[in-house]
Design an enzyme around this catalytic site. Structure first.
Site, mmCIF file in Angstrom:
data_model
loop_
_atom_site.group_PDB
_atom_site.id
_atom_site.type_symbol
_atom_site.label_atom_id
_atom_site.label_comp_id
_atom_site.label_asym_id
_atom_site.label_seq_id
_atom_site.Cartn_x
_atom_site.Cartn_y
_atom_site.Cartn_z
ATOM 1 N N GLY A 118 0.823 -1.206 0.000
ATOM 2 C CA GLY A 118 0.000 0.000 0.000
ATOM 3 C C GLY A 118 0.853 1.250 0.000
ATOM 4 O O GLY A 118 1.393 1.641 1.039
ATOM 5 N N THR A 120 0.189 4.009 -2.921
ATOM 6 C CA THR A 120 -0.533 5.091 -3.615
ATOM 7 C C THR A 120 -1.711 5.608 -2.797
ATOM 8 O O THR A 120 -2.437 4.838 -2.174
ATOM 9 C CB THR A 120 -1.040 4.584 -4.986
ATOM 10 O OG1 THR A 120 0.032 3.926 -5.650
ATOM 11 C CG2 THR A 120 -1.556 5.717 -5.848
ATOM 12 N N THR A 126 1.237 10.094 -7.707
ATOM 13 C CA THR A 126 2.660 9.820 -7.893
ATOM 14 C C THR A 126 3.546 10.637 -6.951
ATOM 15 O O THR A 126 4.707 10.312 -6.747
ATOM 16 C CB THR A 126 3.047 10.146 -9.364
ATOM 17 O OG1 THR A 126 2.024 9.658 -10.234
ATOM 18 C CG2 THR A 126 4.336 9.499 -9.743
ATOM 19 N N GLU A 240 11.037 -4.667 -8.803
ATOM 20 C CA GLU A 240 9.673 -4.684 -9.326
ATOM 21 C C GLU A 240 9.657 -4.299 -10.811
ATOM 22 O O GLU A 240 9.030 -4.955 -11.637
ATOM 23 C CB GLU A 240 8.816 -3.712 -8.525
ATOM 24 C CG GLU A 240 7.354 -3.737 -8.908
ATOM 25 C CD GLU A 240 6.564 -2.614 -8.229
ATOM 26 O OE1 GLU A 240 5.607 -2.927 -7.537
ATOM 27 O OE2 GLU A 240 6.919 -1.436 -8.397
HETATM 28 C C1 LIG Z 1 -4.842 -1.910 -11.629
HETATM 29 C C2 LIG Z 1 -3.904 -1.107 -10.773
HETATM 30 C C3 LIG Z 1 -3.249 -1.739 -9.724
HETATM 31 C C4 LIG Z 1 -2.425 -1.006 -8.868
HETATM 32 N N1 LIG Z 1 -1.843 -1.623 -7.786
HETATM 33 C C5 LIG Z 1 -1.196 -0.867 -6.866
HETATM 34 C C6 LIG Z 1 -0.742 -1.458 -5.638
HETATM 35 O O1 LIG Z 1 -0.875 -2.667 -5.421
HETATM 36 N N2 LIG Z 1 -0.180 -0.641 -4.700
HETATM 37 C C7 LIG Z 1 -0.022 0.696 -4.896
HETATM 38 O O2 LIG Z 1 0.500 1.364 -4.009
HETATM 39 N N3 LIG Z 1 -0.414 1.282 -6.067
HETATM 40 C C8 LIG Z 1 -1.000 0.534 -7.038
HETATM 41 N N4 LIG Z 1 -1.448 1.113 -8.208
HETATM 42 C C9 LIG Z 1 -1.283 2.548 -8.373
HETATM 43 C C10 LIG Z 1 -0.281 2.914 -9.485
HETATM 44 O O3 LIG Z 1 1.028 2.687 -9.028
HETATM 45 C C11 LIG Z 1 -0.562 4.375 -9.847
HETATM 46 O O4 LIG Z 1 -1.817 4.401 -10.515
HETATM 47 C C12 LIG Z 1 0.503 4.954 -10.721
HETATM 48 O O5 LIG Z 1 1.714 5.037 -10.015
HETATM 49 C C13 LIG Z 1 0.112 6.348 -11.207
HETATM 50 O O6 LIG Z 1 -0.324 7.134 -10.137
HETATM 51 P P1 LIG Z 1 -1.738 7.882 -10.184
HETATM 52 O O7 LIG Z 1 -2.737 6.924 -10.724
HETATM 53 O O8 LIG Z 1 -2.003 8.469 -8.870
HETATM 54 O O9 LIG Z 1 -1.523 8.975 -11.278
HETATM 55 P P2 LIG Z 1 -1.237 10.547 -11.024
HETATM 56 O O10 LIG Z 1 -0.052 10.716 -10.136
HETATM 57 O O11 LIG Z 1 -2.506 11.202 -10.637
HETATM 58 O O12 LIG Z 1 -0.829 10.985 -12.507
HETATM 59 C C14 LIG Z 1 -1.805 11.041 -13.577
HETATM 60 C C15 LIG Z 1 -1.054 11.162 -14.880
HETATM 61 O O13 LIG Z 1 -0.255 12.348 -14.859
HETATM 62 C C16 LIG Z 1 1.093 12.038 -15.113
HETATM 63 N N5 LIG Z 1 1.958 12.900 -14.293
HETATM 64 C C17 LIG Z 1 1.839 13.175 -12.973
HETATM 65 N N6 LIG Z 1 2.828 13.992 -12.601
HETATM 66 C C18 LIG Z 1 3.596 14.217 -13.680
HETATM 67 C C19 LIG Z 1 4.794 14.973 -13.917
HETATM 68 N N7 LIG Z 1 5.395 15.666 -12.958
HETATM 69 N N8 LIG Z 1 5.309 14.963 -15.161
HETATM 70 C C20 LIG Z 1 4.704 14.278 -16.177
HETATM 71 N N9 LIG Z 1 3.570 13.554 -16.002
HETATM 72 C C21 LIG Z 1 3.047 13.520 -14.769
HETATM 73 C C22 LIG Z 1 1.275 10.574 -14.737
HETATM 74 O O14 LIG Z 1 2.340 9.984 -15.449
HETATM 75 C C23 LIG Z 1 -0.086 9.994 -15.140
HETATM 76 O O15 LIG Z 1 -0.057 9.655 -16.485
HETATM 77 C C24 LIG Z 1 -2.232 0.380 -9.102
HETATM 78 C C25 LIG Z 1 -2.878 1.002 -10.186
HETATM 79 C C26 LIG Z 1 -3.709 0.276 -11.012
HETATM 80 C C27 LIG Z 1 -4.419 0.983 -12.127
#
Ligand SMILES: Cc1cc2nc3c(=O)[nH]c(=O)nc-3n(C[C@H](O)[C@H](O)[C@H](O)COP(=O)(O)OP(=O)(O)OC[C@H]3O[C@@H](n4cnc5c(N)ncnc54)[C@H](O)[C@@H]3O)c2cc1C
Length: 382
Positions: A118, A120, A126, A240
């Site tokens: 856990g 995110t 991010t 990973e």
């Molecule tokens: C099916 C699935 C399973 C997952 N499993 C896990 C899990 O087990 N544990 C866990 O902790 N997380 C998990 N995740 C979360 C995953 O790691 C995040 O979805 C991923 O890291 C992106 O974060 P976010 O969705 O919050 O996107 P955001 O951070 O909201 O970003 C949205 C978009 O904006 C872009 N962006 C953001 N900031 C910038 C920047 N500075 N420059 C350029 N582009 C930018 C990103 O690249 C992305 O395309 C899972 C996600 C999915 C969909």
């Protein structure tokens, strides 16, 4: 030490008992491939990275990556269980002797499953160092309050690695300080401070939103030193990324093989469609790109297994492999024409599954930002 070929043959033999009809059924039911994960555990493959003295296979990252590659290459989906391989690394590298002695043999035997991590959070995404979930020490325990999102496989895991702040952001010198990781006993936590809400999503990937309301965690479940959790999590991310790259490589070969077979068999205008360069060139191009990505995957695994820095290579391998598998998926779908959309061909299922890796566990933009800043020396863009 088992050779790569022995591992491939062993995993392939196991996967033959779980054919495409099995994966299709699990996908249609939005179920969990329980029998598959159990068989994989019993055969010892999910304990590959656990040292032999703790009951595991004592293998390196390269060997572990072959296991996941083969699962995906056989048409399966490693996403159902890959967490067990890399989450365990955090415990292995940073856990106390007592934690390792207690947990690792149980994880190796399958008595306990450590499938979940856990990190995110919904409001910070991010931007991990701004995460808001707080763990406050209270005598011999920590009380956790906050929220996480996308906790995968939690329903099928006994344990979860949780990243939370133990010192508020405003009180730390560097924003990466003051976070800690804990081993959470999921079974006893649910209903006692941990509430889960499933997130229905595009892939058959069980994942949850989680709400922490005064969840108590025994202080002995802290992994490593308090405040250093972010560094520990980062340590595990290279493994990973390399493992996910290998899964994408497996997917990429699956798409190329599937497209090639169909292009040779499908007769339209009295000839196999593969005779048309408009069909064969994209397949050939996909193969070239999967092969090239594979080279970077081996480089990343090799550096990791020799304890050398591999952040750039692990990120590049993940980037190239996820891109190559997604392009191969597109080509495979196009080669199949309308039949690519029919579930019984498996293409649309694998297409959805491989798409995830452009976003999770790290999105392509963030990989490019890492390379720009840390490899090329460009100014940090965020
Ligand atoms: C099916 C699935 C399973 C997952 N499993 C896990 C899990 O087990 N544990 C866990 O902790 N997380 C998990 N995740 C979360 C995953 O790691 C995040 O979805 C991923 O890291 C992106 O974060 P976010 O969705 O919050 O996107 P955001 O951070 O909201 O970003 C949205 C978009 O904006 C872009 N962006 C953001 N900031 C910038 C920047 N500075 N420059 C350029 N582009 C930018 C990103 O690249 C992305 O395309 C899972 C996600 C999915 C969909």
């Amino acid at each position: 030490m088992e050779s790569f070929e022995q591992i491939r043959e062993g995993v392939r033999a196991l996967c033959r008992n779980f054919d495409s009809a099995y994966w299709r059924r699990v996908d249609e039911e939005r179920g969990y491939p329980d029998e598959f994960v159990r068989a994989l555990t019993e055969a010892g493959w999910l304990a590959a990275l656990i040292p032999e003295e703790c009951g595991g296979g004592g293998l390196g990252l390269a060997e572990a990556s072959v296991i996941l590659e083969e699962i995906n290459r056989c048409g399966g989906n490693s996403g159902a269980c890959h967490g067990q391989l890399y989450n365990m690394g955090t415990l292995l590298r940073h856990g106390s002797e007592a934690q390792k002695r207690y947990y690792l043999p149980k994880i190796a035997s399958g008595e306990l499953r450590l499938q979940s991590m856990g990190v995110t959070e919904p409001t910070t995404g991010t931007d991990t160092t701004r995460l808001k979930t707080m763990a406050v020490k209270d005598g011999d325990r920590y009380r956790v309050n906050g929220q996480k999102v996308w906790l995968s496989r939690l329903q099928h895991s006994d344990l979860m690695i949780l990243l939370a702040r133990t010192t508020p952001l405003a009180q730390v010198k560097r924003k990466s300080d003051g976070m800690s990781i804990f081993l959470v006993d999921v079974r006893s936590a649910v209903g006692h401070g941990l509430t889960l809400r499933p997130i229905r999503n595009m892939v058959n990937h069980e994942t949850f939103e989680a709400f922490f309301d005064n969840l108590e965690i025994p202080a002995e479940n802290l992994i490593g030193e308090e405040g250093k959790g972010f560094k520990y999590i980062l340590d595990g991310l290279n493994a990973e990324r390399a493992l996910i790259a290998a899964e994408c490589i497996g997917d990429g070969y699956w798409f190329v093989d599937k497209a090639t077979r169909y292009a040779n068999e499908r007769i339209v205008f009295d000839r196999p469609i593969g005779k048309n360069q408009g069909i064969q060139f994209p397949i050939a191009e996909s193969y070239v790109e999967v092969e090239a990505a594979n080279l970077m995957r081996w480089k990343a695994c090799d550096l990791f297994d020799r304890n050398q820095p591999c952040g750039a290579e692990a990120n590049m391998a993940k980037y190239l492999a996820a891109k190559a598998s997604w392009e191969a998926a597109n080509v495979c779908l196009q080669t199949h024409g309308g039949f690519g959309f029919a579930s019984e061909y498996d293409v649309e299922r694998k297409f959805r599954e491989t798409r995830l890796y452009q976003v999770a566990p790290i999105s392509t933009n963030l990989i490019l930002a890492y390379i720009a800043e840390h490899v090329l020396g460009l100014p940090r863009s965020y």
